[in-house]
Design an enzyme around this catalytic site. Structure first.
Site, PDB file in Angstrom:
ATOM      1  N   SER A  85       0.830  -1.199   0.000  1.00  0.00           N
ATOM      2  CA  SER A  85       0.000   0.000   0.000  1.00  0.00           C
ATOM      3  C   SER A  85       0.871   1.258   0.000  1.00  0.00           C
ATOM      4  O   SER A  85       1.668   1.456  -0.894  1.00  0.00           O
ATOM      5  CB  SER A  85      -0.973  -0.041   1.179  1.00  0.00           C
ATOM      6  OG  SER A  85      -1.905   1.007   1.104  1.00  0.00           O
ATOM      7  N   ASP A 106      -2.941   6.130  -3.722  1.00  0.00           N
ATOM      8  CA  ASP A 106      -1.752   5.480  -3.177  1.00  0.00           C
ATOM      9  C   ASP A 106      -1.232   4.428  -4.167  1.00  0.00           C
ATOM     10  O   ASP A 106      -1.859   4.184  -5.204  1.00  0.00           O
ATOM     11  CB  ASP A 106      -2.040   4.901  -1.793  1.00  0.00           C
ATOM     12  CG  ASP A 106      -3.026   3.744  -1.812  1.00  0.00           C
ATOM     13  OD1 ASP A 106      -3.720   3.573  -2.830  1.00  0.00           O
ATOM     14  OD2 ASP A 106      -3.115   3.014  -0.812  1.00  0.00           O
ATOM     15  N   ASP A 128      -1.153   1.181  -4.560  1.00  0.00           N
ATOM     16  CA  ASP A 128      -1.976   0.073  -5.071  1.00  0.00           C
ATOM     17  C   ASP A 128      -3.397   0.512  -5.412  1.00  0.00           C
ATOM     18  O   ASP A 128      -4.251  -0.314  -5.717  1.00  0.00           O
ATOM     19  CB  ASP A 128      -1.974  -1.101  -4.096  1.00  0.00           C
ATOM     20  CG  ASP A 128      -2.707  -0.821  -2.799  1.00  0.00           C
ATOM     21  OD1 ASP A 128      -2.670   0.347  -2.350  1.00  0.00           O
ATOM     22  OD2 ASP A 128      -3.300  -1.752  -2.228  1.00  0.00           O
ATOM     23  N   ASP A 151      -6.033   1.823  -3.785  1.00  0.00           N
ATOM     24  CA  ASP A 151      -7.275   1.608  -3.032  1.00  0.00           C
ATOM     25  C   ASP A 151      -7.644   2.841  -2.209  1.00  0.00           C
ATOM     26  O   ASP A 151      -8.811   3.068  -1.915  1.00  0.00           O
ATOM     27  CB  ASP A 151      -7.217   0.340  -2.162  1.00  0.00           C
ATOM     28  CG  ASP A 151      -6.065   0.310  -1.175  1.00  0.00           C
ATOM     29  OD1 ASP A 151      -5.304   1.296  -1.093  1.00  0.00           O
ATOM     30  OD2 ASP A 151      -5.920  -0.714  -0.479  1.00  0.00           O
TER      31      ASP A 151
END
Length: 576
Positions: free
Chosen positions: A150, A302, A304, A306
């Site tokens: 993340s 961010d 990734d 999400d």
């Protein structure tokens, strides 16, 4: 000289056996000779599953992300899948982000699954995490994996596990899988792949996911409102560059300005201190570009994809970064109102949030007579709500940490669809002479002015973990009696599953899973939550205060008063 405990030395010696490759053994010998402190950090515990899966620093050892810790997890997961689905051909989907080694780690994970006679659908290149949740369900898989850490620093990577409903692991599977993994010996890991079971996926899934995102988040807006909205977008060197620009284009947005310096995926995240849209510094380049083009909204995601950070023009026309609670209430109200206006509210709908998020979401639910459900931190708990209550329709939900989910076609926080939703709200507001920011203030007038702030303290390593542990012990053993002069009237301890009324001493049970969280409630309606992070070496303090806002002309004055109240609470807690 740092003392190394016998159990750590036993682990080290295990990693110096022929079950581990020469490169790994060489790195360990180097640590023994030159960096015993790092050796201890690398082996003093096994990496654990936290709020968002398993995350850790990359390197050798049981407390690091590497070929062997990932292999052991995947071997244990393979064994568990075969036990859970004995009469089915098992399928898993695998995605990965922009981080160093993510692609090679994903291939290692795919190899181990295939070696265990499990069919694999591996994305050909990096993709957003929410697309994995979608692909898992779309391809009728029993499990999914994302290699990501993340928004953690560049030295981290991680391993998120999803179950067949598209949500991340929750009880009972999480504990049972960990138990199965712990029974695995490194010598049992099957690394040799069955290449015939590994399928590569990409553009077809992308198109289907984009279509689903637009279907779930494309509203009847006034003519030309999308073309008139000016958007600045940054992927912060992450995966969202693969989908968000195309999603906005297909939805009808023509004025999208991309921060080109941050558009190339790069695990070093060279232009930011932290690739986290919660941090104002991360969006500095985007904010500058917004001023250059007089943009209406800034979107940052961010690595990734999400989490989504949003900045909009405030009452003075300056770009203002909203927090996750603020974006969540505007998004939630917009969705509920849309359902209401389209005749879809039938009395069996719900929205979801978390125990550390703004209480204002519950106020919105009550105003529209929609059921409100609250869970622990992490979207896996909101996904579990959808799974546990199939008789109810899920409208949407979010949490304070910049995550939102629209409908249940994806069962994780989804920056792709949330970006589209934010732009739909902004475009609709602009066409009516309003703005995203003004819509927020209108909600404060109608439902009460709730203001939140998050304070995080970073405590790294073995010593840091002990400091955080002791801080939680002290808070439990010596609970605060008042905050900013307001008496504490209730304390919720989610580790003990007890809510205690501090006035009469009566205790009641908390009916959600245990978690290391303490929440204080005061007489004046303030709320303070304490929680060690499940994904970072941090302890977090969530402060929420509220009051009435009689008229939007009073916004600046009341906003300052609430800021001062939060400052006073932090002073009381010695966090200033």
């Amino acid at each position: 000289m740092i003392h190394i405990e016998p159990d750590i030395l036993n682990k080290v010696n295990t990693w110096l056996t022929p079950d581990f490759d020469e490169s790994t053994q060489t790195q360990i010998k180097h640590l023994i000779a030159s960096n015993p402190k790092e050796l201890k950090e690398s082996f003093y515990k096994n990496l654990e599953f936290g709020t968002g899966g398993m995350r850790g620093v990359m390197g050798v050892g049981t407390n690091r992300i590497n070929k062997y810790t990932l292999g052991k997890n995947t071997q244990g997961l393979s064994n568990y899948l075969h036990r859970s689905f004995p009469d089915r051909k098992i399928r898993v989907a695998i995605a990965y982000d922009c981080r160093h080694n993510s692609k090679s780690f994903a291939k290692i994970v795919a190899d181990v699954f295939s070696a265990n006679d499990i069919e694999v659908f591996l994305f050909e290149d990096l993709r957003p995490t929410p697309e994995l949740s979608f692909a898992l369900k779309h391809l009728n898989c029993q499990c999914g994996i994302v290699l990501t850490a993340s928004h953690n620093p560049p030295e981290y990577n991680g391993y998120k596990v999803y179950w067949e409903d598209g949500g991340q692991l929750v009880p009972p599977h999480d504990a049972l899988i960990v138990e199965t993994i712990n029974q695995i010996d490194y010598s049992e890991i099957k690394f040799k792949p069955n290449s015939s079971l590994i399928n590569y996926i990409g553009e077809d899934i992308d198109n289907t996911f984009i279509d689903a995102s637009i279907k779930n988040c494309h509203f009847d807006l006034p003519e030309n409102s999308r073309e008139n909205l000016k958007i600045v977008f940054t992927s912060l060197h992450g995966t969202s560059i693969t989908l968000i620009p195309e999603t906005l284009k297909r939805a009808g947005y023509t004025q999208v300005f991309i921060v080109e310096e941050q558009a190339k995926p790069d695990g070093d995240f060279p232009t930011v201190k932290s690739p986290n849209p919660e941090e104002p510094e991360a969006l500095k380049m985007a904010l500058n570009l917004a001023d250059k083009h007089n943009a209406d909204i800034v979107i940052g995601t961010d690595p990734d994809s999400d989490r989504v950070g949003i900045a909009v023009r405030d009452l003075d026309g300056k770009m203002s970064l909203l927090n996750g609670n603020q974006t969540m209430v505007v998004m939630t109200e917009f969705l509920i109102k849309h359902w209401q206006e389209s005749g879809r509210l039938k009395g069996n709908e719900f929205i979801g949030s978390t125990i550390v998020s703004t209480p204002m979401v519950q106020k919105l639910a009550e105003a529209f007579n929609v059921e409100y459900k609250e869970g622990l931190t992490g979207f896996k708990w909101i996904a579990k709500m959808i799974h546990d209550f199939p008789e109810l329709d899920f409208i949407g939900g979010g949490e304070e940490s910049f995550g939102f989910m629209v409908g249940d076609f994806v069962r994780d926080k989804d920056a792709v669809t949330a970006t589209l939703l934010a732009c739909e709200i902004a475009a609709n507001a602009k066409s009516r002479g309003s703005s995203f920011y003004k819509e927020l203030i209108d909600l404060y007038v109608e439902h009460g002015f709730f203001k939140e702030r998050l304070v995080s303290l970073t405590k790294k390593g073995i010593e840091g973990a002990e400091v955080i542990k002791q801080m939680m012990i002290d808070a439990r053993e010596n609970p605060l009696k008042s905050l900013n002069g307001s008496k504490v009237v209730k304390v919720e301890d989610y580790q003990l599953s007890i809510a205690r009324n501090m006035i009469d001493g009566i205790e009641t049970q908390i009916d959600i899973p245990k978690s290391n969280v303490l929440i204080y409630y005061t007489e004046d309606g303030s709320k303070v939550a304490l929680r060690p992070s499940g994904t970072e070496p941090k302890i977090k303090f969530y402060i929420s205060v509220n009051t009435e806002l009689r008229d939007k002309s009073d916004f600046q004055k009341v906003n300052s008063e609430l800021e001062s109240r939060i400052d006073a609470i932090l002073e009381d807690m010695k966090l200033n």
